[in-house]
Design a protein around this motif. Structure first.
Motif, PDB file in Angstrom:
ATOM      1  N   ALA A 232     -59.201  15.314 100.274  1.00  0.00           N
ATOM      2  CA  ALA A 232     -58.699  16.385 101.132  1.00  0.00           C
ATOM      3  C   ALA A 232     -59.260  16.367 102.545  1.00  0.00           C
ATOM      4  O   ALA A 232     -59.501  17.394 103.147  1.00  0.00           O
ATOM      5  CB  ALA A 232     -58.977  17.741 100.485  1.00  0.00           C
ATOM      6  N   GLY A 233     -59.482  15.181 103.082  1.00  0.00           N
ATOM      7  CA  GLY A 233     -59.937  15.108 104.474  1.00  0.00           C
ATOM      8  C   GLY A 233     -61.398  15.460 104.683  1.00  0.00           C
ATOM      9  O   GLY A 233     -61.847  15.584 105.826  1.00  0.00           O
ATOM     10  N   TYR A 234     -62.160  15.600 103.601  1.00  0.00           N
ATOM     11  CA  TYR A 234     -63.557  16.002 103.769  1.00  0.00           C
ATOM     12  C   TYR A 234     -64.420  14.935 104.420  1.00  0.00           C
ATOM     13  O   TYR A 234     -65.451  15.247 105.013  1.00  0.00           O
ATOM     14  CB  TYR A 234     -64.147  16.468 102.424  1.00  0.00           C
ATOM     15  CG  TYR A 234     -63.954  17.945 102.245  1.00  0.00           C
ATOM     16  CD1 TYR A 234     -62.674  18.489 102.286  1.00  0.00           C
ATOM     17  CD2 TYR A 234     -65.036  18.814 102.106  1.00  0.00           C
ATOM     18  CE1 TYR A 234     -62.477  19.837 102.183  1.00  0.00           C
ATOM     19  CE2 TYR A 234     -64.830  20.175 102.001  1.00  0.00           C
ATOM     20  CZ  TYR A 234     -63.552  20.677 102.044  1.00  0.00           C
ATOM     21  OH  TYR A 234     -63.358  22.021 101.966  1.00  0.00           O
ATOM     22  N   PHE A 236     -63.467  13.240 107.002  1.00  0.00           N
ATOM     23  CA  PHE A 236     -63.313  13.480 108.439  1.00  0.00           C
ATOM     24  C   PHE A 236     -64.067  14.742 108.842  1.00  0.00           C
ATOM     25  O   PHE A 236     -64.673  14.804 109.912  1.00  0.00           O
ATOM     26  CB  PHE A 236     -61.836  13.593 108.812  1.00  0.00           C
ATOM     27  CG  PHE A 236     -61.114  12.281 108.722  1.00  0.00           C
ATOM     28  CD1 PHE A 236     -61.405  11.265 109.614  1.00  0.00           C
ATOM     29  CD2 PHE A 236     -60.176  12.053 107.743  1.00  0.00           C
ATOM     30  CE1 PHE A 236     -60.761  10.051 109.538  1.00  0.00           C
ATOM     31  CE2 PHE A 236     -59.531  10.834 107.647  1.00  0.00           C
ATOM     32  CZ  PHE A 236     -59.823   9.832 108.548  1.00  0.00           C
ATOM     33  N   LEU A 237     -64.026  15.740 107.963  1.00  0.00           N
ATOM     34  CA  LEU A 237     -64.784  16.947 108.275  1.00  0.00           C
ATOM     35  C   LEU A 237     -66.280  16.634 108.320  1.00  0.00           C
ATOM     36  O   LEU A 237     -67.011  17.162 109.160  1.00  0.00           O
ATOM     37  CB  LEU A 237     -64.495  18.040 107.238  1.00  0.00           C
ATOM     38  CG  LEU A 237     -63.094  18.645 107.318  1.00  0.00           C
ATOM     39  CD1 LEU A 237     -62.908  19.702 106.245  1.00  0.00           C
ATOM     40  CD2 LEU A 237     -62.863  19.253 108.696  1.00  0.00           C
ATOM     41  N   LEU A 239     -67.551  13.871 109.221  1.00  0.00           N
ATOM     42  CA  LEU A 239     -67.756  13.221 110.515  1.00  0.00           C
ATOM     43  C   LEU A 239     -67.931  14.280 111.603  1.00  0.00           C
ATOM     44  O   LEU A 239     -68.820  14.181 112.472  1.00  0.00           O
ATOM     45  CB  LEU A 239     -66.535  12.346 110.816  1.00  0.00           C
ATOM     46  CG  LEU A 239     -66.613  11.392 111.990  1.00  0.00           C
ATOM     47  CD1 LEU A 239     -67.641  10.321 111.699  1.00  0.00           C
ATOM     48  CD2 LEU A 239     -65.251  10.755 112.227  1.00  0.00           C
TER      49      LEU A 239
END
Ligand SMILES: Nc1ncnc2c1ncn2[C@@H]1O[C@H](COP(=O)(O)OP(=O)(O)OP(=O)(O)O)[C@@H](O)[C@H]1O
Ligand SMILES: Nc1ncnc2c1ncn2[C@@H]1O[C@H](COP(=O)(O)OP(=O)(O)OP(=O)(O)O)[C@@H](O)[C@H]1O
Ligand SMILES: [Mg+2]
Ligand SMILES: [Mg+2]
Lengths: 319, 508, 361, 337
Positions: A232-234, A236-237, A239
């Motif tokens: 779920a994009g974690y 990137f989060l 980062l």
């Protein structure tokens, strides 16, 4: 009061994986290698460790299984991150490109492998959660603190805290940390005093792989009962948390807590009457964590400093 | 033999160039051995080979009579070889102490043990008179102190073969004096020193012997006491070099640059970097600002050129107040600037030579029409400058500036700034790191500009340069202008006193 | 040195060559993966990848159709790279642009033949404005653009969902209303050349924009300034260039390109709607891959977008041989991974060249 | 030899995958079962993107691959099938969850080669809500995924069932509380986990989780909260978590199976829509593994009979909001966006 306990417990579910993965990214970038492949590494770590749980859960369960799964996640994350290390360090590749490639590779590969391995040919991997700790013996009975931190929890929460403390010590108090930081700031200087930049950078990326792998596992175990090739994009989060935390372990912990708390508020406002009754729409609550982060950054970014040599391939010959 | 180190027939190639072509270098124990050569002659390369950073194509190294293969800096260190690099290799956000111990840390159970290290560093610092603050961050200390840190790094490792690559290029006269004393002291203790410099008088002062390189080849080794400075420079360049400038007296014209009560406050430390500075630069006059690095010269120039804004005071060019004007406005109204750091400010290293040569003028109608660049015009102009200023590069206008030598990069900047026909030329450290041939050239150009009636403002830490070029000298100390003198009226020594803050002029 | 004859200039050709080498390696790994998963049909599968998208005019048309939006997001990322900015926020700009286009496409039906132009221009404006926020934060508050782009991706997604629901919502299907016929980009005869496919005038616009961006970057003073800022911010300040302004403008343009990508896709007349779902638009991330494969060069990006679309269409045919389409993602990822090695490939080529030159002298 | 060997039975997925725990998966399982039992070749196809054109292309691909019958799950195929039914008159289509119509909904038309199947999800949801209240729960939750019609009908049915049961039991007006939300996706996420955890924390006893993998997050929250329950959806989800008390089912697999059987047995009923509801056992509540405290199999049979007999009027409109249903016993807290 119990609302506060609840918020703290929930905040941990967001905070711990973000923090662990961001700390991983910190080791990589402090050694001089930008790692935007965190998302992909999380997926690979999640894939192998959940697959492991799926296969083993007939014979094992509970904390032992989780600990073994953590080891699997560590190894698989580290192994996958070596692709990035090889590209970034040996091949002097553009680190954004190789990171992007790995982010693209991981979900496709784990869907592909899940379909190949699982008899039913499906891409989701099921598991039974036998890892929750209702109450930690002794500590769980301490008033206030016990309810806040030692009930309804996972060992991964304590693992996360341990990783934070160890990371800070390793980075600031050990020879390894000193050398690692030197390689991320001024690799020529490190090289000139006999520190192997290649070795340190490989170590940094490997640690980021291990921690991101663990983070992938924590993410899946605490929020679902199956794994479906995404986190779920974690990554990137994480980062974003790394940058927000200015490459410093304590600040990263703070940033992860801040973000996790904001996320908790936005996901649970409907059960907090005070917030639910505010004239604010659900979509706005969903946006709050991201908007709040931007606002905080406006006030905290003026003097932000990334590791100087991060992203620049080290070439012994160059000056 | 009694050579402590011998490099025999070293050959080192880079793509397209043989940087070291059959070079032999023999160092005696306890001597200071100078290495001399033009920019790009191969000095740094040879030392990098000795320090294990480059692997030579052929040749051998004999250390204390034993042939050795030096695989890397780590091994070089363990063999007792230490090096102060031309560009310091210090981690800017580490403390002095951390930089010194990096790579040879003492630990207990894996944890750093700083106390022992601190004691050893302080002892060494005392013993050799190398004053440092062990807990200061590198980014906060002066260049001179950074160099002391580099030297301490070698001593901390008990190195007894010490390489100094252009150590004096960044130092003030007093610091140079100190360094010379330290080097002599070290040699007297039996340490062997290889000393690279472009300044012949320094070689005269401290070195026992000198090896000269030219275009990657070995020219010869001489006893310094047997040879004059002129002979040395001839050996290096292959022709006679005239460093003394022929400058005729000229009556200064009307003021071009006027600075009145200028004050600049540092954003971070809130300290005033420039205090109430006032001066004028007139037509046909070279004003040199002397001073120890870090006394506000950079900030003064940044404020004049618009790179930072002045907190109070007035800056005028040809009588017009430009204090609040943009950089672009100043650049197009008579100001040219050769900046101190050519890689940071002066050049876009990834642009080619032609693009860099029009960096200040690409928007002029000569080079663009309706926003489109006129490529043929640009190339023609660049080719003209390349010929006129003898800028050497591998692919002409198309050469990426990154791949050019430092000297030629500097020439490109000079060509660009001089050819814009400025009213006021500002040149900061214009000859830093250049060899004598290039210095000679640069000085000639500056004087030519003055003779053509331009106003010239030069900032230099090199006293001999200041004495040679200036019509008038301003000395800056802690942000203030403490002296305004003519070179003929002052001695080096006196100037040094002003620079050290020990003396100031009575009244303005 | 006198030049008698010389090799073709491999150092300049090194970019395309290294991309081609990467593509070959990626395809080779594709064969291996196909062999592992089903040896009997591997050859079949591979032929589909290579030739599937060239089988009929329809397929070629679809390659062009799929390429259109990712060329635009690719250009967006590539353009920002030229100013040293990493536009990981193309997704947010893309969906904002899509919303702008759909809003005008649904609401302003009275515009007649200008309808699609206004809708497309709106998408450009929306995308640009959405990139303006990180641009200003970067230029004036030193906020790292990677983090603010990630944040604006999420904010943009939620914002668009919320706005779709309050302006152009079709509740039965939980997505945006269909745009008016007049808002669709003209087919300009492509429906005759490539019957059955969704290709439209959008691809021509994308190609023209690629060329325009190339000219902008390489032939104009504006491009000169932008690149200078990207290469060396300090030096461009020294040269009197307003670096802050350039950061903002560069991101405005990048956002406009990504937003236009959204417009071109959602006005394509292929039945595309904005779903009210909490998923970040994947086109932005594909744009990163396309830009990197195209070496951040506008024309390279154009070809990279076409290539990615080409193997994606071919890859869907591979399902006929029983392979999952994820294999295409794996192959593309491998190609991009090896594209990262271009420096090494370039050095090898350079060595070859200089050795050759050395021999002659 | 490109495309020589074909697949007789094909399924084209919509935005989800064949293991989305929702209609793609249910339909695929039915297709697989039939194909395995009757030795038919089969394959599924994923469209390149979520547009009508891309769905049509995937159908083209399936036809090219030799498909005789193509199963298309989800209402997103309504428009593409409207086109495809004329383009491929010799190919049979099973359209799950929808009926072919034009893009503007102006024309509904089903050709002979299309078998549309609709489900009365509101009836399944109704029974779940009814059973929950009868079982003694008063604090309910509904966690939908994306707000698509099928999900909306489940949710509205759930609220209505609870309302009716409360009335029957003579409870006070507004005595049943219902937390109501659509998460906006079909994926497991910490957000959905936290939202459910918050509801449970605030007193909610049972959540009807109706959004594919979103349900897994709800289950994770229920497990963490302890003593809390989940009602599963579409298939009997008892195996996924201890906390699943029952499931509201629609017989996706069965109906696809039946449609294929009808085709091969030459009893194809294309052209008319199958409406699967309680009456024809098309929807129901899972009782075999249910963990109701008091709600017995007998109670269920009574309920089922009543629903079959249309004893209740259940609103099945999906273009209104849950608060528009005009319920009096259920106090709805809609967590809107
Ligand atoms: N890493 C490198 N790659 C390619 N060429 C190099 C490299 N390092 C040095 N050279 C080339 O080797 C030659 C010798 O360079 P070197 O730095 O040794 O000169 P130098 O004598 O130290 O000059 P200076 O006085 O300017 O410091 C130069 O022509 C330079 O272009
Ligand atoms: N990576 C590289 N590839 C090719 N040539 C290089 C490389 N790095 C350095 N050089 C060469 O090294 C030479 C010296 O470079 P350098 O920047 O050290 O010059 P310099 O005269 O020592 O200047 P400075 O005053 O900055 O010390 C140049 O001729 C340059 O061509
Ligand atoms: Mg040198
Ligand atoms: Mg030099």
């Amino acid at each position: 009061m119990s609302t506060i306990f609840f918020l703290i417990q929930q905040t941990m579910f967001f905070t711990i994986p973000l923090m662990v993965v961001a700390l991983g990214g910190m080791f990589s970038e402090r050694s001089g290698v930008i790692n935007i492949a965190l998302e992909g590494i999380m997926i690979m770590g999640g894939f192998f460790s959940i697959l492991f749980i799926n296969v083993m859960q007939g014979t094992l369960s509970g904390q032992l299984l989780l600990i073994l799964a953590i080891i699997v996640a560590t190894i698989s994350g580290a192994a996958f991150s070596m692709l990035h290390a090889y590209a970034a360090i040996n091949m002097k590749a553009d680190q954004t490109i190789s990171g992007t490639a790995l982010n693209m590779l991981a979900p496709a590969l784990s869907i592909f492998m899940a379909r190949m391995i699982q008899p039913s040919g499906v891409q989701q991997i099921q598991f039974t959660n036998t890892f929750r700790i209702e109450k930690v013996p002794v500590f769980g009975d301490i008033p206030v603190i016990g309810e806040m931190f030692f009930q309804n929890t996972y060992i991964t929460t304590y693992l996360g805290v341990a990783i934070l403390i160890i990371s800070a010590i390793v980075l600031f108090k050990t020879k390894f940390g000193l050398r690692l930081r030197a390689c991320g700031e001024h690799p020529q200087a490190a090289d000139a005093v006999g520190v192997s930049v290649y070795k340190m950078r490989y170590s940094g990326v490997a640690i980021s792989g291990m921690l991101a792998g663990i983070g992938g596992l924590i993410f899946v175990v605490t929020t679902s009962t199956n794994f479906n090739a995404n986190v779920a994009g974690y990554g990137f989060l994480a980062l974003a948390v790394l940058i927000f935390g200015q490459w410093n372990p304590y600040r990263i912990a703070g940033a992860a807590l801040f973000f996790g708390f904001m996320k908790t508020i936005s996901a649970t406002y409907s059960s907090i009457p005070l917030l639910y009754n505010l004239p604010i729409t659900g979509y706005f609550y969903k946006m709050i964590p991201y908007i709040a982060t931007l606002i905080v950054l406006v006030f905290s970014s003026k003097k932000s400093q990334s590791p100087k040599a991060a992203g620049i391939p080290y070439d012994q010959g160059a000056r | 033999m009694d050579y402590i180190i011998e490099m025999r027939n070293i050959v080192k190639e880079f793509p397209g160039i043989r940087a070291n072509d059959d070079i032999t270098l023999q160092i005696k124990k306890g001597e200071i051995h100078a290495l001399l050569g033009e920019n790009g002659a191969g000095k740094s390369t040879l030392m990098s080979v000795l320090f294990g950073m480059y692997k030579p194509e052929s040749g051998s190294i004999v250390l204390r009579g034993e042939p050795v293969q030096i695989s890397g800096p780590k091994m070089a260190n363990s063999l007792g070889i230490g090096m102060v690099h031309q560009h310091f290799k210090l981690v800017h956000n580490f403390t002095v102490l951390q930089n010194i111990i990096l790579g040879v840390e003492t630990t207990k159970n894996g944890f750093l043990k700083m106390d022992e290290a601190r004691k050893k560093v302080m002892d060494l610092s005392e013993q050799y008179g190398l004053k440092v603050d062990p807990d200061a961050l590198i980014s906060d200390i002066s260049v001179g102190m950074q160099q002391r840190v580099e030297i301490l790094k070698m001593l901390y490792r008990d190195n007894d073969i010490l390489i100094f690559d252009e150590p004096t290029a960044v130092l003030t006269p007093q610091e140079i004096d100190e360094l010379m004393e330290i080097m002599k002291g070290l040699a007297a203790e039996g340490k062997s020193i290889i000393f690279i410099t472009h300044k012949l008088e320094e070689i005269k002062r401290v070195a026992n012997r000198c090896t000269v390189l030219r275009l990657g080849k070995y020219v010869g080794t001489v006893n310094v006491s047997d040879i004059t400075v002129e002979e040395m420079s001839e050996m290096m360049v292959g022709r006679k070099v005239i460093l003394d400038i022929e400058k005729e007296y000229k009556e200064p014209g009307k003021p071009v640059l006027e600075v009145e009560n200028l004050t600049v406050i540092d954003n971070r430390s809130k300290k005033d970097k420039v205090k109430n500075a006032s001066f004028k630069v007139n037509e046909g006059e070279i004003i040199c600002i002397a001073g120890v690095d870090g006394n506000g010269q950079s900030e003064l120039i940044y404020a004049i050129t618009g790179l930072i804004h002045a907190d109070s005071g007035v800056i005028k060019i040809l009588g017009e107040d430009v204090t609040k004007k943009s950089i672009r406005y100043r650049n197009t109204h008579g100001l040219s600037h050769i900046p101190e750091d050519r890689h940071k400010w002066g050049l876009v290293l990834d642009y080619n030579l032609a693009e860099n040569l029009i960096l200040m003028e690409y928007f002029e109608d000569k080079y663009q029409k309706c926003g489109f660049l006129k490529e043929p015009e640009i190339i023609k102009y660049a080719e003209k400058l390349i010929a006129q200023y003898d800028i050497r590069s591998s692919e002409g206008t198309k050469t990426k500036v990154r791949s050019m030598s430092g000297g030629n990069q500097q020439k490109a900047i000079a060509a660009r700034e001089l050819s814009r026909n400025p009213d006021i030329l500002i040149a900061v450290q214009p000859t830093r790191g250049l060899d004598v041939g290039a210095i000679e050239y640069m000085h000639k150009e500056i004087v030519k500009a003055r003779d053509n009636g331009k106003a010239v403002l030069v900032v230099s830490f090199d006293l001999s340069e200041v004495m040679r070029l200036a019509d008038r000298i301003l000395v800056m100390y802690e942000g203030e202008i403490v002296a305004d003198v003519k070179p003929s009226e002052i001695t080096d020594k006196e100037l040094g006193l002003y620079m050290a803050g020990a003396k100031r002029r009575e009244a303005i | 040195m006198k030049k008698k004859f010389s090799l073709p200039d491999f150092t300049n050709a090194a970019g395309p060559i290294s991309s081609i080498v990467a593509i070959l390696v990626g395809l080779l790994s594709g064969i291996i993966i196909l062999l592992i998963s089903n040896p009997a049909r591997a050859l079949d599968g591979f032929l589909w990848i290579i030739a599937g998208s060239l089988m009929s005019p329809k397929d070629i048309g679809n390659v062009l159709y799929y390429a259109t939006p990712i060329i635009m997001t690719g250009l967006s990322v590539a353009f920002a790279f030229r100013t040293s900015l990493f536009n990981i926020g193309a997704s947010g700009q893309f969906i904002m642009g899509a919303y702008g286009a759909v809003l005008v496409g649904v609401k302003l039906q009275s515009l007649g033949s200008f309808h699609w132009i206004v809708a497309l221009l709106t998408s450009i404006v929306f995308g640009a404005l959405w990139a303006l926020i990180p641009g200003i934060l970067k230029a004036y508050f030193n906020v790292n653009e990677v983090i603010s782009f990630i944040m604006t991706n999420y904010i943009g997604m939620y914002l668009v969902n919320s706005m779709v629901r309050s302006t152009v919502y079709h509740k039965l299907t939980n997505r945006s209303l269909p745009v008016a016929e007049s808002a669709n980009i003209p087919k300009i005869g492509f429906d005759k050349i490539f019957p059955g496919s969704s290709v439209n005038g959008g691809i021509v616009i994308a190609i023209l924009i690629s060329i325009l961006i190339y000219i902008l970057l390489n032939k104009t003073t504006f491009g000169f300034e932008l690149k200078a800022c990207g290469f060396n911010n300090d030096a461009s300040r020294y040269a009197g260039i307003n670096a802050k302004k350039n950061i903002v403008i560069s991101l405005l343009i990048a956002g406009a390109l990504a937003g236009m990508g959204g417009g071109l896709l959602y006005l394509a007349g292929s039945g595309k709607y904005i779903y009210v779902e909490d998923i970040i638009a994947p086109e932005g991330f594909t744009g990163i891959s396309v830009a990197l494969l195209g070496m951040s060069h506008p024309i390279g990006t154009l070809f990279a977008g076409l290539f990615v679309a080409y193997i994606t269409v071919g890859g869907s045919y591979m399902q006929l041989s029983g392979f999952v389409p994820e294999i295409i993602d794996i192959i593309t990822a491998i190609i991009i991974y090896f594209a990262a090695f271009s420096l090494i490939i370039r050095n090898v080529l350079y060595k070859l060249k200089t050795r050759n030159a050395g021999d002659k002298s | 030899g490109l495309g020589k060997s074909g697949y007789e039975l094909a399924l084209v997925t919509d935005l989800g995958t064949i293991d989305d725990k929702s209609f793609n998966q249910g339909s695929w399982e039915g297709l697989k079962k039939y194909a395995d039992e009757h030795k038919k070749t089969y394959q599924y196809y994923q469209p390149g993107e979520g547009t009508n054109a891309a769905y049509l292309e995937a159908i083209d691909l399936a036809v090219k691959g030799g498909a005789k019958v193509i199963v298309t799950p989800g209402f997103l195929f309504e428009v593409p099938i409207y086109e495809a039914q004329k383009k491929y008159p010799e190919v049979m289509f099973v359209l799950v969850d929808g009926e072919p119509h034009t893009e503007d909904y102006a024309t509904y038309h089903t050709e002979k080669n299309v078998q549309p199947i609709l489900y009365a999800e509101e009836e399944a949801g109704f029974m779940a809500g009814y059973a929950a209240v009868k079982d003694g729960f008063t604090k309910l939750g509904f966690q939908g995924g994306m707000a698509v019609p099928a999900v909306i009908r489940y949710g509205h049915g759930f609220a209505q069932g609870a309302d009716v049961a409360a009335k029957e039991m003579g409870l006070a007006e507004g005595s049943i509380s219902l937390m109501y939300n659509y998460s906006g996706d079909f994926a497991a996420s910490p957000e959905s986990q936290a939202r459910a955890a918050g509801w449970y924390k605030a007193g909610t006893e049972v959540i009807f989780a109706c959004g594919g993998a979103v349900g897994n997050s709800v289950m994770a929250a229920a497990e963490a909260a302890g003593g809390k329950f989940v009602i599963g959806v579409d298939v009997d989800q008892y195996a996924e978590s201890e906390t699943v008390i029952s499931s509201a089912m629609k017989m996706l697999g069965n109906s696809v199976y039946q449609a294929l059987e009808a085709y091969y047995n030459k009893k194809w009923e294309g052209g008319t829509t199958w409406v699967l509801n309680a009456t024809n056992d098309g929807v129901g509540l899972a009782m075999d593994n249910a963990k109701w405290r008091t709600f017995s199999a007998e109670d269920y049979n009574t309920l089922l009979k009543a629903v079959q007999d249309k004893a209740f009027t259940i609103n099945n409109k999906s273009d209104i909001g849950v608060t528009d249903l005009g319920l009096t016993y259920v106090n709805i807290t809609e967590v809107t966006d």
